[in-house]
Design an enzyme around this catalytic site. Structure first.
Site, PDB file in Angstrom:
ATOM      1  N   CYS A  25     108.152  67.005  39.160  1.00  0.00           N
ATOM      2  CA  CYS A  25     108.777  67.247  40.465  1.00  0.00           C
ATOM      3  C   CYS A  25     109.599  68.540  40.529  1.00  0.00           C
ATOM      4  CB  CYS A  25     109.631  66.053  40.862  1.00  0.00           C
ATOM      5  SG  CYS A  25     110.668  65.430  39.543  1.00  0.00           S
TER       6      CYS A  25
ATOM      7  N   HIS B 175     115.145  68.515  45.011  1.00  0.00           N
ATOM      8  CA  HIS B 175     115.502  69.266  43.809  1.00  0.00           C
ATOM      9  C   HIS B 175     115.728  70.732  44.193  1.00  0.00           C
ATOM     10  CE1 HIS B 175     114.661  65.826  41.481  1.00  0.00           C
ATOM     11  NE2 HIS B 175     113.570  66.193  40.850  1.00  0.00           N
TER      12      HIS B 175
HETATM   13  P1  NAP Z   1     108.034  52.258  37.667  1.00  0.00           P
HETATM   14  O1  NAP Z   1     108.847  52.062  38.882  1.00  0.00           O
HETATM   15  O2  NAP Z   1     108.506  51.651  36.400  1.00  0.00           O
HETATM   16  O3  NAP Z   1     106.550  51.667  37.977  1.00  0.00           O
HETATM   17  C1  NAP Z   1     105.585  51.590  36.983  1.00  0.00           C
HETATM   18  C2  NAP Z   1     104.303  50.996  37.530  1.00  0.00           C
HETATM   19  O4  NAP Z   1     103.386  50.847  36.441  1.00  0.00           O
HETATM   20  C3  NAP Z   1     104.461  49.606  38.150  1.00  0.00           C
HETATM   21  O5  NAP Z   1     103.566  49.461  39.224  1.00  0.00           O
HETATM   22  C4  NAP Z   1     104.057  48.681  37.006  1.00  0.00           C
HETATM   23  O6  NAP Z   1     103.535  47.443  37.458  1.00  0.00           O
HETATM   24  C5  NAP Z   1     102.946  49.479  36.396  1.00  0.00           C
HETATM   25  N1  NAP Z   1     102.709  49.072  35.015  1.00  0.00           N
HETATM   26  C6  NAP Z   1     103.618  48.872  34.027  1.00  0.00           C
HETATM   27  N2  NAP Z   1     103.003  48.450  32.915  1.00  0.00           N
HETATM   28  C7  NAP Z   1     101.684  48.370  33.190  1.00  0.00           C
HETATM   29  C8  NAP Z   1     100.534  47.990  32.460  1.00  0.00           C
HETATM   30  N3  NAP Z   1     100.603  47.582  31.198  1.00  0.00           N
HETATM   31  N4  NAP Z   1      99.326  48.022  33.072  1.00  0.00           N
HETATM   32  C9  NAP Z   1      99.232  48.420  34.356  1.00  0.00           C
HETATM   33  N5  NAP Z   1     100.283  48.792  35.120  1.00  0.00           N
HETATM   34  C10 NAP Z   1     101.494  48.774  34.531  1.00  0.00           C
HETATM   35  O7  NAP Z   1     107.763  53.791  37.358  1.00  0.00           O
HETATM   36  P2  NAP Z   1     107.875  55.044  38.361  1.00  0.00           P
HETATM   37  O8  NAP Z   1     109.263  55.550  38.383  1.00  0.00           O
HETATM   38  O9  NAP Z   1     107.211  54.674  39.636  1.00  0.00           O
HETATM   39  O10 NAP Z   1     106.990  56.130  37.587  1.00  0.00           O
HETATM   40  C11 NAP Z   1     105.575  56.027  37.541  1.00  0.00           C
HETATM   41  C12 NAP Z   1     104.978  57.271  36.930  1.00  0.00           C
HETATM   42  O11 NAP Z   1     105.302  58.398  37.722  1.00  0.00           O
HETATM   43  C13 NAP Z   1     105.481  57.582  35.532  1.00  0.00           C
HETATM   44  O12 NAP Z   1     104.405  58.103  34.796  1.00  0.00           O
HETATM   45  C14 NAP Z   1     106.558  58.619  35.750  1.00  0.00           C
HETATM   46  O13 NAP Z   1     106.708  59.456  34.645  1.00  0.00           O
HETATM   47  C15 NAP Z   1     105.976  59.375  36.938  1.00  0.00           C
HETATM   48  N6  NAP Z   1     106.983  60.025  37.780  1.00  0.00           N
HETATM   49  C16 NAP Z   1     108.038  59.330  38.301  1.00  0.00           C
HETATM   50  C17 NAP Z   1     108.927  59.966  39.173  1.00  0.00           C
HETATM   51  C18 NAP Z   1     110.034  59.243  39.826  1.00  0.00           C
HETATM   52  O14 NAP Z   1     110.676  59.859  40.690  1.00  0.00           O
HETATM   53  N7  NAP Z   1     110.295  58.008  39.506  1.00  0.00           N
HETATM   54  C19 NAP Z   1     108.742  61.289  39.491  1.00  0.00           C
HETATM   55  C20 NAP Z   1     107.661  61.963  38.972  1.00  0.00           C
HETATM   56  C21 NAP Z   1     106.795  61.302  38.129  1.00  0.00           C
HETATM   57  P3  NAP Z   1     104.434  46.084  37.474  1.00  0.00           P
HETATM   58  O15 NAP Z   1     105.323  46.178  38.680  1.00  0.00           O
HETATM   59  O16 NAP Z   1     103.415  45.021  37.603  1.00  0.00           O
HETATM   60  O17 NAP Z   1     105.210  46.053  36.201  1.00  0.00           O
END
Ligand code: NAP
Length: 349
Positions: free
Chosen positions: A149, A241
């Site tokens: 981001c 950001h």
């Molecule tokens: P998050 O809220 O923890 O969500 C993770 C997702 O992955 C949930 O839908 C979860 O499903 C699923 N998941 C977890 N374990 C799994 C498994 N074994 N098999 C299949 N699905 C699984 O994470 P997030 O913050 O959204 O981030 C997601 C990705 O985007 C990451 O790679 C992160 O680095 C990237 N990212 C995040 C941001 C941000 O602002 N947060 C910004 C840029 C990039 P359940 O609900 O069923 O557990």
């Protein structure tokens, strides 16, 4: 006639997954028909499996969809990925192997040599890696990624300046809390405070920027031959950001040349009128105290990069400030724009 293309979202129940769901609501071309998450969620309705954390209510069009296991089989050909990074590598690859187009927001594949790391306004030609990726890996599907981001803000701001020969860059970020996901940074840490460390962020910014601003060289990306140094900070801002950027060129252009480059920057997404493309991707703001995250990040549907305060730098050539919406242009909006570009390149057929 607009195309009507069914899409799925991997990691749909998470924070970024929710941003995908919201960003795709009412999209001109794409319609969500499939949602994937972990075993914890599969079999449940999206409304029951998800703690909706975004402003407003969960879109009714997805609330009753059943969340499925993250396995290829029933998903539509195009899947956006917002997977937990610990599982994204294998699951995204399984989908690509099975013929799916994976448009990923996860970090896992970004720096792989045959995977495009796209900012459509800046390096659309990096999509030429896709046939190479498919040949090398024997995939009928494919993976394309969007940057981190904060990198997207830096590269959108530098994209128009690339013709001047970028040699050295120092960037300092002031990154919003929403970039840390949910529950994110503890309130005791971030209230009235600055945290001068975001794990892995500086390395990501430095490496990803060189790849994005690099050139397609026949069968690989030749990284930009410039030194990039990043300082990343978390600040008590909700969304948006900010990056302060100092840049040195191979031969110093005039200030007006840079202003013209920002103002005239229009590339394929604008020429093709892609649904999520901002009409003017880089907007220069004349006021000395802009851009500001609270006032500017969400303008242009959160998809533009706002720059300002261009001035001479006594160390490098010029310095300026840039701002972008981290959860829109830095996450879901970025991936959706990538998919729109890929559609117009015939890659979603
Ligand atoms: P998050 O809220 O923890 O969500 C993770 C997702 O992955 C949930 O839908 C979860 O499903 C699923 N998941 C977890 N374990 C799994 C498994 N074994 N098999 C299949 N699905 C699984 O994470 P997030 O913050 O959204 O981030 C997601 C990705 O985007 C990451 O790679 C992160 O680095 C990237 N990212 C995040 C941001 C941000 O602002 N947060 C910004 C840029 C990039 P359940 O609900 O069923 O557990």
């Amino acid at each position: 006639m607009h195309p009507q293309i069914e899409v799925g979202v991997l990691g749909a129940t998470g924070m970024v997954g929710q941003h995908f769901v919201r960003f795709l609501e009412g999209h001109a071309w794409f319609k969500i028909t499939w949602l994937g998450a972990s075993d914890r969620s599969s079999g449940r309705k999206y409304r029951d499996a998800t703690s909706w954390r975004l402003d407003g209510v969960m879109p009714a069009s997805v609330a009753d969809l059943a969340v499925e296991e993250s396995k290829p089989g029933h998903a539509p050909k195009i899947v956006f990925s917002a997977m937990d990074a610990s599982f994204a590598t294998e699951i995204e690859q399984a989908f690509a192997r099975a013929g799916h187009v994976v448009v990923s927001n996860s970090k896992n594949h970004r720096m792989e040599a045959d995977v495009p790391l796209l900012v459509p306004e800046v390096n659309a030609d990096h999509l030429r890696l896709i046939p190479i990726q498919q040949r090398k890996r024997g995939w009928t599907g494919q993976i394309a990624t969007n940057p981190n981001c904060s990198t997207v803000v830096l590269t959108m701001a530098l994209g128009p300046l690339k013709p001047f020969g970028i040699r050295r860059v120092v960037v300092t970020t002031l990154q919003a809390i929403s970039g840390a996901g949910y529950p994110g940074v503890a309130s005791m840490d971030i209230n009235a405070n600055v945290i001068p460390f975001i794990g892995g962020e500086e390395e990501k910014m430095q490496q990803e920027a060189q790849k994005i601003l690099g050139d397609f060289a026949g069968d690989h990306i030749r990284p930009l031959d410039a030194k990039v140094s990043a300082h990343c900070n978390r600040v008590p801002v909700a969304d948006g950001h900010t990056a302060t950027i100092s840049v040195e060129f191979s031969s110093k252009p005039g200030k007006d040349d840079l202003l013209e480059a920002f103002a005239g920057f229009r590339t394929l997404p604008q020429q093709r009128h892609l649904p999520s493309a901002p009409p003017q991707p880089v907007i220069y703001m004349q006021d000395v105290d802009r851009p500001q995250p609270r006032r500017d990040a969400a303008r242009e549907n959160g998809m533009a990069c706002f720059v300002g305060r261009l001035r001479e730098c006594p160390v490098f050539d010029y310095k300026f400030v840039a701002l972008g919406h981290n959860t829109v242009r830095g996450a879901a909006g970025a991936a959706v724009l990538n998919a729109e570009l890929m559609f117009t390149e015939g890659l979603l057929d």
